[in-house]
Design a protein around this motif. Structure first.
Motif, PDB file in Angstrom:
ATOM      1  N   GLY A 226      -9.162  -2.590  -3.748  1.00  0.00           N
ATOM      2  CA  GLY A 226      -7.990  -3.400  -3.778  1.00  0.00           C
ATOM      3  C   GLY A 226      -8.178  -4.482  -4.703  1.00  0.00           C
ATOM      4  O   GLY A 226      -7.112  -4.827  -5.494  1.00  0.00           O
TER       5      GLY A 226
ATOM      6  N   LEU B 154      -2.954  -5.194   1.893  1.00  0.00           N
ATOM      7  CA  LEU B 154      -4.195  -5.706   1.367  1.00  0.00           C
ATOM      8  C   LEU B 154      -5.040  -6.660   2.294  1.00  0.00           C
ATOM      9  O   LEU B 154      -4.325  -7.451   2.844  1.00  0.00           O
TER      10      LEU B 154
ATOM     11  N   LEU C   3      -9.017 -11.349  -2.153  1.00  0.00           N
ATOM     12  CA  LEU C   3      -9.365 -10.360  -1.188  1.00  0.00           C
ATOM     13  C   LEU C   3     -10.522 -10.748  -0.460  1.00  0.00           C
ATOM     14  O   LEU C   3     -11.554 -11.384  -0.898  1.00  0.00           O
TER      15      LEU C   3
ATOM     16  N   SER D  79      -5.859  -9.649   2.131  1.00  0.00           N
ATOM     17  CA  SER D  79      -5.669 -10.585   1.168  1.00  0.00           C
ATOM     18  C   SER D  79      -5.676 -12.201   1.664  1.00  0.00           C
ATOM     19  O   SER D  79      -5.850 -12.382   2.781  1.00  0.00           O
TER      20      SER D  79
END
Length: 283
Positions: free
Chosen positions: A54, A143, A30, A145
């Motif tokens: 996260g 998220l 992340l 990501s």
């Protein structure tokens, strides 16, 4: 450019990543992007609260105290000789075996990037309705990501013009978000924005804008909306932590009203707080 890599400030050409880092192999990682304003990391607490939550959901065992984070930012700022900066704080899973891994990652890789940025950036863009749909989140929530192919393909669809932003629809056809931004619009005296149920990222600046509306008793609604809702709006704007609050001059070829006092007020409010606020909760 100098980077911060696992506790050390080094030149970019000295940085190295293991081919077995699962952030590279499988996208397990992340990041947060935020700005330094004369050395102040705006909304830092909110960014790291989201990052920590996260990472925990990905079973990445990572923690840094706020003092350590500030020391790293100061060292990197000094090394690069900049106080107004774009910062990308990146945490990947770290080295793992070949194959999908289900245990906890105990030695993640932390890399912090920093580059200079003008204190004032463009404040207007044109909205383009994307043909490509926003993909569903990999898990329960979106998220921030390493899985960025959907965004990259969308960017290729509209090209490199910095004055244009692509607007995604969700897979169900609801208004979602921009390629790198959250979406808002105004109708009458009410502010509207898509719900996170559409699969969007719950942006830190998005949360800050909603907190500002609540503090100032400005009516707002969060929900699932069709394209028509945006086409019938009086005005619209985009938000992210680098570009702040950006007015949409038009969407899908349809112009909005030129005068947008509410958006201008938001831009001024942002300037008022960006040198001092650590969290939206301080409002």
């Amino acid at each position: 450019m100098y980077l911060f890599v696992n506790g050390q400030v080094i030149k970019e050409e000295e940085a190295a990543l293991s081919p077995f880092d699962h952030g590279y192999m499988y996208g397990v990682g992340l990041f947060e992007t935020f700005r330094l304003y004369e050395g102040h990391p705006f909304l830092l607490d909110d960014h790291f609260r989201r990052l920590s939550k996260g990472l925990a959901s990905l079973s990445i065992d990572w923690k840094m105290e706020k003092e350590q984070v500030l020391d790293a930012l100061q060292a990197l700022s000094d090394a690069n000789g900049i106080k107004n900066a774009y910062v990308r704080w990146n945490v990947s899973a770290g080295i793992g075996p070949l194959g999908l891994y289900t245990d906890t990652y105990s030695k993640p890789t932390t890399i912090v990037y920093m580059k200079p940025i003008p204190e004032e950036m463009g404040t207007e863009k044109t909205g383009i309705l994307l043909k490509l749909r926003r993909n569903s989140p990999e898990g329960v929530d979106r998220l921030k990501s390493h899985h960025y192919l959907n965004n990259l393909l969308a960017k290729r669809e509209i090209g490199n013009d910095p004055t244009r932003e692509g607007i995604f629809l969700s897979e169900k056809g609801y208004l979602a978000e921009g390629i790198v931004s959250n979406l808002f619009w105004i109708k009458g005296d009410t502010v509207y924005t898509p719900d996170t149920d559409t699969g969007i990222l719950n942006g830190i600046t998005r949360q800050f804008i909603l907190a500002l509306c609540k503090k100032n008793q400005i009516p707002f609604e969060i929900g699932c909306y069709s394209v028509e809702a945006l086409l019938e709006a009086d005005g619209a704007f985009l938000t992210n932590s680098i570009q702040e609050v950006v007015k949409l001059t038009e969407f899908d070829g349809q112009a909005f009203k030129k005068e947008q006092p509410f958006i201008e007020w938001l831009q001024q409010q942002y300037k008022l707080f960006r040198h001092s606020l650590w969290s939206k909760s301080e409002l």
